[in-house]
Design a protein around this motif. Structure first.
Motif, short mmCIF file in Angstrom:
data_model
loop_
_atom_site.label_atom_id
_atom_site.label_comp_id
_atom_site.label_asym_id
_atom_site.label_seq_id
_atom_site.Cartn_x
_atom_site.Cartn_y
_atom_site.Cartn_z
N TYR A 4 0.82 -1.21 0.00
CA TYR A 4 0.00 0.00 0.00
C TYR A 4 0.86 1.26 0.00
N GLY A 5 1.98 1.22 0.70
CA GLY A 5 2.91 2.34 0.67
C GLY A 5 3.52 2.52 -0.71
N GLY A 6 3.74 1.42 -1.40
CA GLY A 6 4.25 1.49 -2.77
C GLY A 6 3.26 2.16 -3.70
N ARG A 7 1.99 1.89 -3.48
CA ARG A 7 0.95 2.55 -4.29
C ARG A 7 1.04 4.07 -4.15
N THR A 8 1.19 4.51 -2.94
CA THR A 8 1.29 5.95 -2.69
C THR A 8 2.55 6.53 -3.31
N SER A 9 3.68 5.90 -3.06
CA SER A 9 4.95 6.42 -3.55
C SER A 9 5.02 6.41 -5.07
N LEU A 10 4.55 5.35 -5.70
CA LEU A 10 4.61 5.26 -7.15
C LEU A 10 3.61 6.19 -7.82
N SER A 11 2.44 6.36 -7.21
CA SER A 11 1.48 7.29 -7.80
C SER A 11 1.98 8.72 -7.68
N VAL A 12 2.66 9.06 -6.60
CA VAL A 12 3.26 10.39 -6.49
C VAL A 12 4.31 10.56 -7.58
N LEU A 131 12.56 12.08 -17.99
CA LEU A 131 11.38 11.75 -17.19
C LEU A 131 11.63 10.55 -16.28
N THR A 132 12.46 9.60 -16.72
CA THR A 132 12.80 8.48 -15.83
C THR A 132 13.61 8.96 -14.64
N VAL A 133 14.49 9.93 -14.88
CA VAL A 133 15.27 10.51 -13.78
C VAL A 133 14.34 11.30 -12.85
N VAL A 134 13.39 12.04 -13.42
CA VAL A 134 12.42 12.80 -12.62
C VAL A 134 11.59 11.85 -11.77
N PHE A 135 11.18 10.72 -12.34
CA PHE A 135 10.39 9.74 -11.58
C PHE A 135 11.18 9.24 -10.37
N ALA A 136 12.44 8.86 -10.59
CA ALA A 136 13.25 8.37 -9.48
C ALA A 136 13.45 9.45 -8.43
N ALA A 138 11.48 11.93 -7.81
CA ALA A 138 10.20 12.17 -7.14
C ALA A 138 9.91 11.12 -6.08
N VAL A 139 10.22 9.87 -6.36
CA VAL A 139 10.00 8.81 -5.37
C VAL A 139 10.89 9.04 -4.16
N VAL A 140 12.16 9.38 -4.40
CA VAL A 140 13.08 9.63 -3.28
C VAL A 140 12.65 10.87 -2.50
N ALA A 141 12.25 11.92 -3.21
CA ALA A 141 11.84 13.15 -2.53
C ALA A 141 10.56 12.94 -1.72
N GLU A 142 9.61 12.19 -2.28
CA GLU A 142 8.38 11.91 -1.53
C GLU A 142 8.70 11.11 -0.28
N ALA A 143 9.59 10.13 -0.40
CA ALA A 143 9.98 9.34 0.77
C ALA A 143 10.69 10.23 1.80
N SER A 144 11.51 11.14 1.32
CA SER A 144 12.21 12.05 2.24
C SER A 144 11.23 12.96 2.96
N LEU A 145 10.29 13.53 2.21
CA LEU A 145 9.30 14.41 2.84
C LEU A 145 8.42 13.65 3.83
N SER A 146 8.02 12.44 3.47
CA SER A 146 7.20 11.63 4.38
C SER A 146 8.01 11.22 5.61
N MET A 185 14.97 1.56 -3.02
CA MET A 185 16.19 1.32 -3.79
C MET A 185 15.87 0.58 -5.10
N LEU A 186 15.07 -0.45 -5.02
CA LEU A 186 14.73 -1.21 -6.24
C LEU A 186 13.92 -0.36 -7.21
N CYS A 187 13.02 0.44 -6.70
CA CYS A 187 12.20 1.29 -7.55
C CYS A 187 13.06 2.32 -8.28
N VAL A 188 13.97 2.94 -7.57
CA VAL A 188 14.82 3.97 -8.17
C VAL A 188 15.79 3.36 -9.16
N LEU A 189 16.31 2.19 -8.83
CA LEU A 189 17.23 1.54 -9.79
C LEU A 189 16.48 1.06 -11.01
#
Length: 189
Positions: A4-12, A131-136, A138-146, A185-189
């Motif tokens: 469920y956390g992955g759903r949030t992070s990936l949708s962001v 855009l792939t770099v932006v996606f990665a 964004a996932v790291v930034a959302e995790a950092s903010l959360s 880590m897996l998502c960003v890689l």
């Protein structure tokens, strides 16, 4: 909770990519194609956003708007759009001097047609890579903010929030911290 956390992070991540694309690509295309005062004005605006560290700017925007997931997406999109605009501008400057663009101008094609049919089509490859770099990012930034408490709020899970809550149990149950960390880590890689 990890799924469920992955759903949030990936949708962001996906929504930040969409927002950065909708805002950054037209800015970069207009700046690169028209040049002159338009280029100068748009790139000064982009430079103003790029002077701040991205995460610090996102924290400031979320702090002003409130710690909701929609505000996180908006802040991260605003932070990532100037990077995309700058890259699209550079690619557009290189492509606009090609022979086929000059030929289209000579045949009477308008600026809209030239931008969409000739420029955008030929700068789409670097856009996709960026855009792939932006996606990665964004996932790291959302995790950092959360993680810092500015992102998702309880009971909504996200990988960064799960890491923040698992800090207390790091000595007794390290897998609670390592699972969301590994997923990021897996998502960003």
């Amino acid at each position: 909770r990890l799924l469920y956390g992955g759903r949030t992070s990936l949708s962001v991540g996906l929504l930040v990519v969409a927002f950065a694309f909708v805002l950054g690509v037209p800015l970069g295309l207009a700046s690169g194609y028209f040049g002159g005062r338009t280029d100068n004005l748009l790139m000064r605006l982009v430079d103003a956003f790029l002077t701040f560290p991205p995460l610090l700017l996102a924290v400031a925007l979320v702090g002003l708007l409130g710690p909701e997931i929609q505000n996180v997406m908006l802040a991260l999109g605003l932070v990532q759009a100037p990077v995309l605009a700058r890259m699209v501008r550079g690619s557009t400057l290189a492509v606009r001097e090609e022979v086929y663009v000059t030929a289209a101008r000579a045949l009477g094609a308008g600026p809209g047609r030239i931008v969409v049919s000739h420029l955008l089509r030929n700068v789409v490859s670097p856009i996709i890579v960026q855009l792939t770099v932006v996606f990665a990012a964004a996932v790291v930034a959302e995790a950092s903010l959360s993680f810092l408490g500015f992102g998702t709020q309880p009971p909504q899970p996200s990988w960064g929030r799960d890491m923040s809550e698992a800090r207390r149990f790091l000595g007794d149950a390290p897998w609670m911290f390592l699972a969301p960390t590994g997923a990021i880590m897996l998502c960003v890689l």
